[in-house]
Design a protein around this motif. Structure first.
Motif, short mmCIF file in Angstrom:
data_model
loop_
_atom_site.label_atom_id
_atom_site.label_comp_id
_atom_site.label_asym_id
_atom_site.label_seq_id
_atom_site.Cartn_x
_atom_site.Cartn_y
_atom_site.Cartn_z
N LEU A 1 0.83 -1.20 0.00
CA LEU A 1 0.00 0.00 0.00
C LEU A 1 0.87 1.26 0.00
N LEU A 2 1.92 1.26 0.80
CA LEU A 2 2.83 2.39 0.85
C LEU A 2 3.49 2.59 -0.51
N HIS A 3 4.04 1.52 -1.06
CA HIS A 3 4.73 1.58 -2.36
C HIS A 3 3.78 2.09 -3.45
N THR A 4 2.55 1.59 -3.47
CA THR A 4 1.56 2.01 -4.46
C THR A 4 1.24 3.50 -4.31
N ALA A 5 1.05 3.95 -3.08
CA ALA A 5 0.74 5.37 -2.83
C ALA A 5 1.92 6.26 -3.23
N LEU A 6 3.13 5.82 -2.93
CA LEU A 6 4.30 6.59 -3.30
C LEU A 6 4.41 6.72 -4.82
N ARG A 7 4.23 5.61 -5.51
CA ARG A 7 4.30 5.63 -6.98
C ARG A 7 3.21 6.51 -7.57
N ALA A 8 2.00 6.43 -7.00
CA ALA A 8 0.89 7.26 -7.48
C ALA A 8 1.17 8.75 -7.31
N ALA A 9 1.98 9.08 -6.30
CA ALA A 9 2.34 10.48 -6.03
C ALA A 9 3.57 10.90 -6.82
N GLY A 10 4.08 10.00 -7.64
CA GLY A 10 5.25 10.32 -8.45
C GLY A 10 6.57 10.17 -7.73
N VAL A 11 6.56 9.48 -6.59
CA VAL A 11 7.79 9.26 -5.82
C VAL A 11 8.44 7.97 -6.31
N ASP A 12 9.75 8.02 -6.54
CA ASP A 12 10.49 6.84 -6.96
C ASP A 12 10.53 5.86 -5.78
N SER A 13 9.98 4.67 -5.97
CA SER A 13 9.92 3.68 -4.89
C SER A 13 10.21 2.30 -5.45
N THR A 14 11.07 1.57 -4.74
CA THR A 14 11.37 0.18 -5.09
C THR A 14 11.05 -0.66 -3.87
N ARG A 15 10.13 -1.63 -4.02
CA ARG A 15 9.69 -2.48 -2.90
C ARG A 15 10.40 -3.83 -2.98
N TYR A 16 10.89 -4.28 -1.83
CA TYR A 16 11.55 -5.58 -1.74
C TYR A 16 10.80 -6.45 -0.73
N LEU A 17 10.55 -7.71 -1.12
CA LEU A 17 9.99 -8.69 -0.20
C LEU A 17 11.06 -9.75 0.06
N LEU A 18 11.24 -10.06 1.32
CA LEU A 18 12.22 -11.06 1.71
C LEU A 18 11.48 -12.33 2.09
N ALA A 19 11.55 -13.32 1.22
CA ALA A 19 10.80 -14.58 1.40
C ALA A 19 11.14 -15.26 2.72
N GLY A 20 10.10 -15.54 3.50
CA GLY A 20 10.24 -16.28 4.75
C GLY A 20 10.73 -15.48 5.94
N ALA A 21 11.07 -14.20 5.74
CA ALA A 21 11.60 -13.40 6.85
C ALA A 21 10.48 -12.85 7.71
N ASN A 22 10.74 -12.79 9.02
CA ASN A 22 9.80 -12.21 9.97
C ASN A 22 10.09 -10.72 10.08
N HIS A 23 9.58 -10.08 11.11
CA HIS A 23 9.73 -8.64 11.29
C HIS A 23 11.19 -8.22 11.39
N GLY A 24 12.02 -9.05 11.99
CA GLY A 24 13.44 -8.75 12.06
C GLY A 24 13.84 -7.75 13.11
N ASP A 25 12.96 -7.47 14.06
CA ASP A 25 13.25 -6.48 15.09
C ASP A 25 13.29 -7.19 16.45
N LEU A 26 14.47 -7.23 17.04
CA LEU A 26 14.63 -7.93 18.32
C LEU A 26 13.78 -7.34 19.43
N VAL A 27 13.51 -6.04 19.37
CA VAL A 27 12.70 -5.40 20.41
C VAL A 27 11.30 -6.01 20.44
#
Length: 113
Positions: free
Chosen positions: A54-80
């Motif tokens: 949703l963020l990536h789509t909104a950024l692109r719609a606003a003309g902002v250069d955005s590249t979205r990456y999905l990391l297969a199988g990864a969780n949130h990645g935040d120890l906190v």
């Protein structure tokens, strides 16, 4: 499917009714939103990967250069949030770091500090 927390209204990661990320996208003007590179783990149990779409789509719609990456199988990645030392490991692989460096190199090339 694991439980995913919902962000409270007004949180910077929440989209408004028009599908725009709250406080994230500024069209044109003196201080437009800079290039973005949202990353998300497909197994994130904290925030749904659909949020970066949703963020990536909104950024692109606003003309902002955005590249979205999905990391297969990864969780949130935040120890906190997860308290799991292994949660961050998928985010520190050579492939992920190479992609991040390539993104930054291509978007920062020619800029002076």
């Amino acid at each position: 499917m694991p439980h995913r927390r919902r962000l409270r209204p007004g949180h910077p990661g929440v989209l408004d009714a028009a599908g725009q990320p709250a406080h994230a996208v500024r069209r044109g003007g003196r201080r437009p939103t800079p290039t973005r590179s949202p990353w998300h783990g497909t197994a994130d149990t904290i925030i749904s990967p659909s949020q970066t779409l949703l963020l990536h789509t909104a950024l692109r719609a606003a003309g902002v250069d955005s590249t979205r990456y999905l990391l297969a199988g990864a969780n949130h990645g935040d120890l906190v949030f997860l308290g799991d030392v292994t949660a961050g490991l998928p985010w520190t692989t050579r492939e992920v770091l190479d992609r991040a460096v390539a993104f930054l190199s291509s978007h920062l090339a020619g800029r002076s500090s």
